[in-house]
Write a protein that holds these residues in place. Structure first.
Motif, PDB file in Angstrom:
ATOM      1  N   GLY A 291       0.816  -1.201   0.000  1.00 20.13           N
ATOM      2  CA  GLY A 291       0.000   0.000   0.000  1.00 20.13           C
ATOM      3  C   GLY A 291       0.851   1.254   0.000  1.00 20.13           C
ATOM      4  N   PRO A 292       0.231   2.401  -0.268  1.00 20.20           N
ATOM      5  CA  PRO A 292       0.983   3.667  -0.255  1.00 20.20           C
ATOM      6  C   PRO A 292       1.372   4.048   1.169  1.00 20.20           C
ATOM      7  CG  PRO A 292      -1.360   4.068  -0.568  1.00 20.20           C
ATOM      8  CD  PRO A 292      -1.194   2.586  -0.606  1.00 20.20           C
TER       9      PRO A 292
ATOM     10  N   PHE B 160       0.832   1.380  -8.955  1.00 19.62           N
ATOM     11  CA  PHE B 160       0.188   0.370  -8.128  1.00 19.62           C
ATOM     12  C   PHE B 160      -0.750  -0.479  -8.990  1.00 19.62           C
ATOM     13  CE2 PHE B 160       1.260   3.433  -4.726  1.00 19.62           C
ATOM     14  CZ  PHE B 160       1.865   2.552  -3.821  1.00 19.62           C
ATOM     15  N   PRO B 161      -1.130  -1.671  -8.499  1.00 21.30           N
ATOM     16  CA  PRO B 161      -2.050  -2.513  -9.284  1.00 21.30           C
ATOM     17  C   PRO B 161      -3.355  -1.818  -9.662  1.00 21.30           C
ATOM     18  CG  PRO B 161      -1.079  -3.788  -7.501  1.00 21.30           C
ATOM     19  CD  PRO B 161      -0.659  -2.362  -7.282  1.00 21.30           C
ATOM     20  N   ASP B 162      -3.783  -0.828  -8.833  1.00 19.18           N
ATOM     21  CA  ASP B 162      -5.033  -0.132  -9.158  1.00 19.18           C
ATOM     22  C   ASP B 162      -4.831   0.998 -10.170  1.00 19.18           C
ATOM     23  OD1 ASP B 162      -3.678   1.723  -7.654  1.00 19.18           O
ATOM     24  OD2 ASP B 162      -5.201   1.889  -6.081  1.00 19.18           O
ATOM     25  N   GLY B 163      -3.590   1.177 -10.651  1.00 12.86           N
ATOM     26  CA  GLY B 163      -3.308   2.194 -11.653  1.00 12.86           C
ATOM     27  C   GLY B 163      -2.787   3.503 -11.102  1.00 12.86           C
TER      28      GLY B 163
ATOM     29  N   SER C  54       6.794 -10.434  -8.697  1.00 18.09           N
ATOM     30  CA  SER C  54       6.746 -10.592  -7.249  1.00 18.09           C
ATOM     31  C   SER C  54       5.284 -10.679  -6.831  1.00 18.09           C
ATOM     32  CB  SER C  54       7.435  -9.411  -6.545  1.00 18.09           C
ATOM     33  OG  SER C  54       7.190  -9.445  -5.150  1.00 18.09           O
ATOM     34  N   ALA C  55       4.926 -11.793  -6.173  1.00 16.66           N
ATOM     35  CA  ALA C  55       3.535 -11.973  -5.769  1.00 16.66           C
ATOM     36  C   ALA C  55       3.119 -10.938  -4.727  1.00 16.66           C
ATOM     37  CB  ALA C  55       3.316 -13.383  -5.228  1.00 16.66           C
ATOM     38  N   SER C  56       4.058 -10.507  -3.876  1.00 16.04           N
ATOM     39  CA  SER C  56       3.708  -9.574  -2.802  1.00 16.04           C
ATOM     40  C   SER C  56       3.694  -8.120  -3.275  1.00 16.04           C
ATOM     41  CB  SER C  56       4.698  -9.718  -1.643  1.00 16.04           C
ATOM     42  OG  SER C  56       6.009  -9.384  -2.067  1.00 16.04           O
ATOM     43  N   GLN C  57       4.416  -7.826  -4.353  1.00 16.43           N
ATOM     44  CA  GLN C  57       4.514  -6.444  -4.843  1.00 16.43           C
ATOM     45  C   GLN C  57       4.249  -6.409  -6.353  1.00 16.43           C
ATOM     46  OE1 GLN C  57       8.445  -5.072  -2.877  1.00 16.43           O
ATOM     47  NE2 GLN C  57       8.126  -7.257  -2.427  1.00 16.43           N
ATOM     48  N   PRO C  58       2.995  -6.625  -6.747  1.00 18.66           N
ATOM     49  CA  PRO C  58       2.662  -6.652  -8.176  1.00 18.66           C
ATOM     50  C   PRO C  58       2.596  -5.250  -8.789  1.00 18.66           C
ATOM     51  CG  PRO C  58       0.674  -6.983  -6.897  1.00 18.66           C
ATOM     52  CD  PRO C  58       1.813  -6.919  -5.904  1.00 18.66           C
ATOM     53  N   LEU C  59       3.676  -4.502  -8.642  1.00 18.36           N
ATOM     54  CA  LEU C  59       3.749  -3.174  -9.240  1.00 18.36           C
ATOM     55  C   LEU C  59       3.915  -3.315 -10.752  1.00 18.36           C
ATOM     56  CD1 LEU C  59       6.195  -1.603  -6.642  1.00 18.36           C
ATOM     57  CD2 LEU C  59       3.708  -1.309  -6.722  1.00 18.36           C
ATOM     58  N   VAL C  60       3.421  -2.361 -11.489  1.00 22.33           N
ATOM     59  CA  VAL C  60       3.452  -2.429 -12.945  1.00 22.33           C
ATOM     60  C   VAL C  60       4.505  -1.455 -13.469  1.00 22.33           C
ATOM     61  CG1 VAL C  60       2.136  -2.162 -15.073  1.00 22.33           C
ATOM     62  CG2 VAL C  60       1.011  -3.024 -13.009  1.00 22.33           C
ATOM     63  N   LEU C  61       5.452  -2.008 -14.249  1.00 20.75           N
ATOM     64  CA  LEU C  61       6.497  -1.182 -14.865  1.00 20.75           C
ATOM     65  C   LEU C  61       6.016  -0.733 -16.234  1.00 20.75           C
ATOM     66  CD1 LEU C  61       9.386  -0.028 -15.053  1.00 20.75           C
ATOM     67  CD2 LEU C  61      10.084  -2.246 -15.991  1.00 20.75           C
TER      68      LEU C  61
END
Length: 525
Positions: free
Chosen positions: A145-146, A199-202, A222-229
């Motif tokens: 989360g942020p 973040f996954p929510d955009g 990373s399953a725990s940090q699905p950040l989008v590059l």
């Protein structure tokens, strides 16, 4: 007279031809410039894709390290309890020194009256509250989360410790996302390259807000940090149209263009003279090839089709010789009957091959599709056992009366089943299924196997003569089958299949008022 001379120069052989040359050169120049621009754009996007893939792998590895850090810190916290907070701080600070992107480590008690520890100068109540809320909401997975308070470029990763509903602590890492994207590659130092993590929510975490669809977009591994590059590159005119490449290319193109014009004038005159001679010779060769191909097609067809009954005759003759040696005359009689049947089959095949070049003169009779299938099963059952292939029949309960010659119909079924056997030579637990059914006034026959299937390159040509995927095949079996089926107003088709090959034959059902003659001599309506 001078005026007339000037008019001739304005014609196709005068000023008109230079104008055409200039127009052609101009088109080639534009094509050259466009090709250079397209190549530069492709090179730029390819470089972006390669660099982005490398950055994605690096960021994924760094994010994956946080999971291991959380596990180690949780074990230290549980092992030492409150008395071990000093050891916990030593380990946490050591991690921060080795991994500068970890800004802070917080060990927050789930019970607000409990004691915790943090690497911050002083506990942050907002951070503690966010960690407790994440621990209460999680099902055991790490929570991403942020950062509370909207710290730009930072995010919070939370794990409960122990990882159960009876958790004592909430373990939080404050991570600087910029550390995930640090790279010493020169490509990312240019002003045209942009990158971001969301973040996954955009919601944007760090980097540039990319306008329009990004050239590269992929979730970190990373399953725990699905950040989008997300990455993109700005395509400037100077980069797409480099004069250092365009000018030399235009010079080379112009030289080749002029040389090509000179060669073309010589070649065009020679080719025009040769074209007429070649056309006449080609017509002669085509006529001869057509006759030779027709003869070859017929000869190959006869050899292909007669091989089957001749092989059966040879096998039965050898069996009869062995039975005579044993004195089993009763068994020899059945062998002789089979020899007669195969000889008649060979004669029928020769008769049917003659119909390739002339239509049948008489009207075909009525036959039962299921009976024809049964005849082929009896013929191929020994070969199925020899090849260790399971031949499975699923036939309609009722007779399927079609107007066709029984031998021709059996020949079609025989070819399809035999081809399926040969396709299963390198398949374990091979199976060939033959089904029949009534559907919308048609008798439907399906033959399919669980082999490797038909090569896509041959799928559209399997019914053409001499087209085959087998090393020793003649490519005439399916061609003959198609001729027979079409002769009785039917259709044969290779259907798409998930595995193996599936051939379907569709024949018009005959009126039930016609009589059907069975193998045992019975006649039914």
């Amino acid at each position: 007279m001078k005026q007339n001379s000037s008019d001739k120069r304005m014609g196709p052989g005068g000023f008109g031809r230079p104008v055409w040359f200039v127009a052609a050169w101009f088109v080639l120049a534009l094509a050259t410039i466009a090709a250079i621009a397209a190549n530069e754009r492709w090179r730029l996007l390819s470089e972006l894709d390669d660099e982005s893939a490398a950055l994605h792998r690096l960021a994924s590895q760094r994010a994956g390290q946080h999971d291991a850090h959380m596990t180690a810190l949780s074990a230290v916290a549980l092992a030492g309890g409150e008395s071990g907070f000093d050891l916990f701080l030593d380990v946490a600070n050591a991690l921060r020194r080795f991994y500068p992107r970890i800004e802070a480590v917080d060990l927050v008690p789930v019970d607000e009256d409990g004691k915790g520890v943090t690497t911050r100068a002083a506990p942050d109540a907002a951070v503690d509250a966010a960690i407790r809320a994440a621990v209460q909401a999680t099902d055991g997975s790490l929570v991403l989360g942020p950062m509370p308070g909207g710290v730009p470029g930072h995010y919070l990763l939370v794990k409960r410790s122990p990882n159960s509903d009876a958790a004592i602590y909430g373990l939080g890492l404050e991570i600087d996302a910029q550390g995930l994207l640090e790279s010493d590659r020169d490509f990312w130092q240019t002003a045209s390259a942009s990158q971001s993590l969301v973040f996954p929510d955009g919601a944007l975490l760090i980097g540039d807000e990319i306008v329009g669809p990004p050239a590269f977009e992929r979730t970190l591994g990373s399953a725990s940090q699905p950040l989008v590059l997300r990455t993109a590159v700005t395509q400037h005119m100077a980069a797409l149209f480099p004069m250092s490449k365009i000018v030399p290319a235009l010079i080379v193109m112009s030289v080749l263009f002029l040389a090509g014009l000179a060669l073309w004038q010589q070649w065009a005159g020679r080719m025009q003279a040769e074209r007429a001679a070649k056309l006449s010779a080609r017509e002669t060769r085509l006529a001869h090839a057509s006759r030779v191909n027709s003869l070859g097609e017929m000869a190959s067809g006869i050899a292909h089709e007669l091989t089957q009954p001749l092989t059966a005759i040879l096998t039965q003759a050898q069996a009869g010789r062995r039975l005579l040696g044993k004195g089993d005359t009763q068994a020899v009689a059945s062998v002789l009957d089979e020899l007669v049947a195969q000889a008649r089959r060979g004669a029928d095949i020769l008769s049917h091959l003659r119909q390739w070049i002339r239509p049948p003169r008489g009207e075909t009779g009525m036959t039962d599709l299921n009976a024809a299938i049964g005849g082929v099963e009896a013929l191929l059952a020994p070969e199925a056992r020899k090849r260790s292939v399971k031949l499975k029949l699923d036939l309609a309960d009722e007779a399927l009366a079609v107007r066709a010659d029984r031998t021709e119909l059996e020949q079609v079924i025989f070819n399809l089943v035999r081809n399926a056997f040969e396709a299963l030579e390198e398949t374990q637990d091979g199976q060939v299924s033959v089904t029949s059914r009534r559907e919308a006034g048609l008798a439907i026959l399906d033959v399919y196997d669980n082999g490797p299937g038909v090569d896509e390159a041959l799928a559209g040509q399997v019914f053409e003569p001499f087209v085959t995927g087998k090393e020793q095949g003649t490519g005439l079996g399916l061609s003959l089958s198609q001729r027979i089926v079409e002769r009785i107003n039917g259709e044969i088709e290779l259907l798409p299949s998930q595995g193996g090959a599936r051939f379907q034959v569709r024949l018009p059902l005959a009126s039930q008022r016609h009589e059907i003659k069975h193998d045992d001599g019975r006649v039914s309506a």
